[in-house]
Design an enzyme around this catalytic site. Sequence first.
Site, PDB file in Angstrom:
ATOM      1  N   ARG A  29     -65.064  21.444 -56.108  1.00  0.00           N
ATOM      2  CA  ARG A  29     -63.957  20.363 -57.027  1.00  0.00           C
ATOM      3  C   ARG A  29     -64.260  20.058 -58.220  1.00  0.00           C
ATOM      4  NH1 ARG A  29     -60.081  18.011 -52.952  1.00  0.00           N
ATOM      5  NH2 ARG A  29     -60.574  19.105 -51.121  1.00  0.00           N
ATOM      6  N   ARG A  33     -59.667  14.954 -59.940  1.00  0.00           N
ATOM      7  CA  ARG A  33     -59.174  13.419 -60.111  1.00  0.00           C
ATOM      8  C   ARG A  33     -60.286  12.659 -60.781  1.00  0.00           C
ATOM      9  NH1 ARG A  33     -56.741  12.367 -54.505  1.00  0.00           N
ATOM     10  NH2 ARG A  33     -58.635  13.578 -54.267  1.00  0.00           N
ATOM     11  N   ARG A  42     -52.022  16.557 -64.750  1.00  0.00           N
ATOM     12  CA  ARG A  42     -51.349  16.654 -63.307  1.00  0.00           C
ATOM     13  C   ARG A  42     -49.967  15.913 -63.574  1.00  0.00           C
ATOM     14  NH1 ARG A  42     -53.429  13.712 -58.149  1.00  0.00           N
ATOM     15  NH2 ARG A  42     -52.488  11.644 -59.270  1.00  0.00           N
ATOM     16  N   ASP A  79     -55.672  25.609 -54.357  1.00  0.00           N
ATOM     17  CA  ASP A  79     -56.221  25.066 -53.039  1.00  0.00           C
ATOM     18  C   ASP A  79     -56.197  25.999 -51.864  1.00  0.00           C
ATOM     19  OD1 ASP A  79     -56.444  21.934 -52.269  1.00  0.00           O
ATOM     20  OD2 ASP A  79     -55.294  22.929 -50.403  1.00  0.00           O
ATOM     21  N   TYR A 155     -55.746  22.870 -40.395  1.00  0.00           N
ATOM     22  CA  TYR A 155     -54.583  22.102 -40.937  1.00  0.00           C
ATOM     23  C   TYR A 155     -53.095  22.171 -40.439  1.00  0.00           C
ATOM     24  CZ  TYR A 155     -57.550  20.032 -44.460  1.00  0.00           C
ATOM     25  OH  TYR A 155     -58.541  19.352 -45.016  1.00  0.00           O
TER      26      TYR A 155
HETATM   27  C1  LIG Z   1     -60.594  20.996 -47.060  1.00  0.00           C
HETATM   28  C2  LIG Z   1     -59.975  21.532 -48.496  1.00  0.00           C
HETATM   29  C3  LIG Z   1     -58.708  21.460 -49.134  1.00  0.00           C
HETATM   30  N1  LIG Z   1     -58.870  22.062 -50.259  1.00  0.00           N
HETATM   31  C4  LIG Z   1     -60.089  22.714 -50.300  1.00  0.00           C
HETATM   32  C5  LIG Z   1     -60.698  22.417 -49.563  1.00  0.00           C
HETATM   33  C6  LIG Z   1     -62.002  23.167 -49.078  1.00  0.00           C
HETATM   34  C7  LIG Z   1     -63.344  22.354 -49.626  1.00  0.00           C
HETATM   35  C8  LIG Z   1     -63.666  20.904 -49.104  1.00  0.00           C
HETATM   36  O1  LIG Z   1     -63.881  20.987 -47.859  1.00  0.00           O
HETATM   37  O2  LIG Z   1     -63.582  20.141 -49.902  1.00  0.00           O
HETATM   38  C9  LIG Z   1     -60.403  23.401 -51.710  1.00  0.00           C
HETATM   39  C10 LIG Z   1     -60.250  23.238 -53.007  1.00  0.00           C
HETATM   40  N2  LIG Z   1     -58.858  22.204 -53.477  1.00  0.00           N
HETATM   41  C11 LIG Z   1     -59.093  22.115 -55.056  1.00  0.00           C
HETATM   42  C12 LIG Z   1     -60.207  23.133 -55.324  1.00  0.00           C
HETATM   43  C13 LIG Z   1     -60.072  23.437 -56.746  1.00  0.00           C
HETATM   44  C14 LIG Z   1     -61.261  23.992 -57.567  1.00  0.00           C
HETATM   45  C15 LIG Z   1     -62.361  23.141 -57.814  1.00  0.00           C
HETATM   46  O3  LIG Z   1     -62.297  22.619 -58.965  1.00  0.00           O
HETATM   47  O4  LIG Z   1     -63.255  23.010 -56.920  1.00  0.00           O
HETATM   48  C16 LIG Z   1     -60.640  23.677 -54.239  1.00  0.00           C
HETATM   49  C17 LIG Z   1     -61.924  24.684 -54.053  1.00  0.00           C
HETATM   50  C18 LIG Z   1     -57.933  21.429 -55.733  1.00  0.00           C
HETATM   51  C19 LIG Z   1     -57.739  20.261 -55.018  1.00  0.00           C
HETATM   52  N3  LIG Z   1     -57.069  20.072 -53.953  1.00  0.00           N
HETATM   53  C20 LIG Z   1     -56.563  18.730 -53.673  1.00  0.00           C
HETATM   54  C21 LIG Z   1     -56.773  18.138 -54.910  1.00  0.00           C
HETATM   55  C22 LIG Z   1     -56.521  16.530 -55.304  1.00  0.00           C
HETATM   56  C23 LIG Z   1     -55.062  16.380 -55.407  1.00  0.00           C
HETATM   57  C24 LIG Z   1     -54.539  15.696 -56.530  1.00  0.00           C
HETATM   58  O5  LIG Z   1     -54.759  15.832 -57.571  1.00  0.00           O
HETATM   59  O6  LIG Z   1     -53.878  14.710 -56.091  1.00  0.00           O
HETATM   60  C25 LIG Z   1     -57.553  18.900 -55.615  1.00  0.00           C
HETATM   61  C26 LIG Z   1     -58.014  18.690 -57.030  1.00  0.00           C
HETATM   62  C27 LIG Z   1     -55.785  18.058 -52.671  1.00  0.00           C
HETATM   63  C28 LIG Z   1     -56.425  18.601 -51.299  1.00  0.00           C
HETATM   64  N4  LIG Z   1     -56.570  19.856 -50.654  1.00  0.00           N
HETATM   65  C29 LIG Z   1     -57.263  19.586 -49.427  1.00  0.00           C
HETATM   66  C30 LIG Z   1     -57.161  18.221 -49.168  1.00  0.00           C
HETATM   67  C31 LIG Z   1     -57.850  17.730 -47.867  1.00  0.00           C
HETATM   68  C32 LIG Z   1     -56.486  17.313 -50.355  1.00  0.00           C
HETATM   69  C33 LIG Z   1     -56.290  16.178 -50.288  1.00  0.00           C
HETATM   70  C34 LIG Z   1     -57.675  15.179 -50.265  1.00  0.00           C
HETATM   71  C35 LIG Z   1     -58.354  15.333 -51.412  1.00  0.00           C
HETATM   72  O7  LIG Z   1     -58.087  15.177 -52.733  1.00  0.00           O
HETATM   73  O8  LIG Z   1     -59.687  15.368 -51.315  1.00  0.00           O
HETATM   74  C36 LIG Z   1     -57.632  20.825 -48.566  1.00  0.00           C
END
Ligand SMILES: Cc1c2[nH]c(c1CCC(=O)O)Cc1[nH]c(c(CCC(=O)O)c1C)Cc1[nH]c(c(CCC(=O)O)c1C)Cc1[nH]c(c(C)c1CCC(=O)O)C2
Length: 367
Positions: A29, A33, A42, A79, A155
Amino acid sequence: MPFAPLQNDSFLRACRRQATDHTPVWLMRQAGRYLPEYLATRARAGSFMGLATNVDLATEVTLQPLERFPLDAAILFSDILTVPDAMGLGLSFEAGEGPRFAHPVQDEAAVAALRVPDLDRLRYVFDAVASIRRALNGRVPLIGFSGSPWTLACYMVEGAGSRDYQLIKSMLYGRPELMHRVLAVNADAVAAYLNAQIDAGAQAVMIFDSWGGVLADGAFQAFSLAYTARVLAQLKRTGADGQDVPRIVFTKGGGLWLSEMGALDCEVLGLDWTVNLGAARALVGEGPQGKALQGNIDPNVLFAPPAAIEAEVARVLDSFGAPHQERASTGPTHIFNLGHGISQHTPPEHVAALVAAVHAHSRRLRS
Ligand SMILES: Cc1c2[nH]c(c1CCC(=O)O)Cc1[nH]c(c(CCC(=O)O)c1C)Cc1[nH]c(c(CCC(=O)O)c1C)Cc1[nH]c(c(C)c1CCC(=O)O)C2
């Protein structure tokens, strides 16, 4: 179209268990944010999915952390939930609440209707991969990714994030044949999705099994590991430029199953912070079939002052021990990362301190 030659191949070399001058580092990640420039982009996109589906903006945010920190790899900005969205489940991100599906998979009819999605519906992801490869211009390699079949199913069945996994575990124990059908469709969808990312230019791929660790022993092997193996068996071995494409499997909470994960047909295992890297290396890192190891500092270390971050980085690097250094052969290697995704509240200057400490201390380890 040919891509520019790679200037920093330390990450790919470490994936292949080849010697490097420093331990390569990237962060799960890393685009997100905690970076004010991410929040600004964003805001321009309007929403998270607006950002992920806009090729130019997804390219921009992928490169943002690389402009700030000398990271050794980029990861596609997208994502894991794009795949169930393309299956028609209706993904949305409620502000402050995380992801939600309008049509969760909770009964026999929904399971029967589930199909591998038309990859055209994910075209924006593959276009982003190609666009990011061009924008990187050979600076560092690009990692593509997907969720594991099990983590996606969590999910899809719960309809959102979950604390107790009651709905999916009810299906798993009460209607195992439905659970197996969901996981089989997911595995084939994930394999097709990752293969299309490889064709578009991804130089390594990672499978995020973020919720494998919530399963009971026995259930993990049957409902998570077996379907990760089904994905791996279908993946292309060669990328768009003729190079082999290393495969990384990360199971959060998977430390107790490490020796079984050592039998997976992949090059790298990702570890969370509960695992000692030296012990993991002894278990799965040595010998000709050994895995490269990726991880595993606690992301909360980044809330401590830089001096404490540097001490913890040294402790994690030292726990792996001296990496392989013989250029002509392969051996145990370490890719530095967090044990899970970076928190949105992380001060960016602390990330700079972490990356600098990994490079400096890992060079000392080799001298
Ligand atoms: C379980 C999972 C998700 N998404 C992801 C996982 C597996 C990795 C892990 O276990 O953390 C994977 C993921 N999600 C995102 C990336 C981007 C690449 C990176 O920079 O690593 C990657 C590799 C962007 C994202 N995916 C998300 C954001 C935040 C959204 C926003 O900008 O508001 C980002 C940058 C949204 C997201 N997406 C997901 C959730 C639960 C959420 C919301 C909660 C949170 O933000 O932590 C599901």
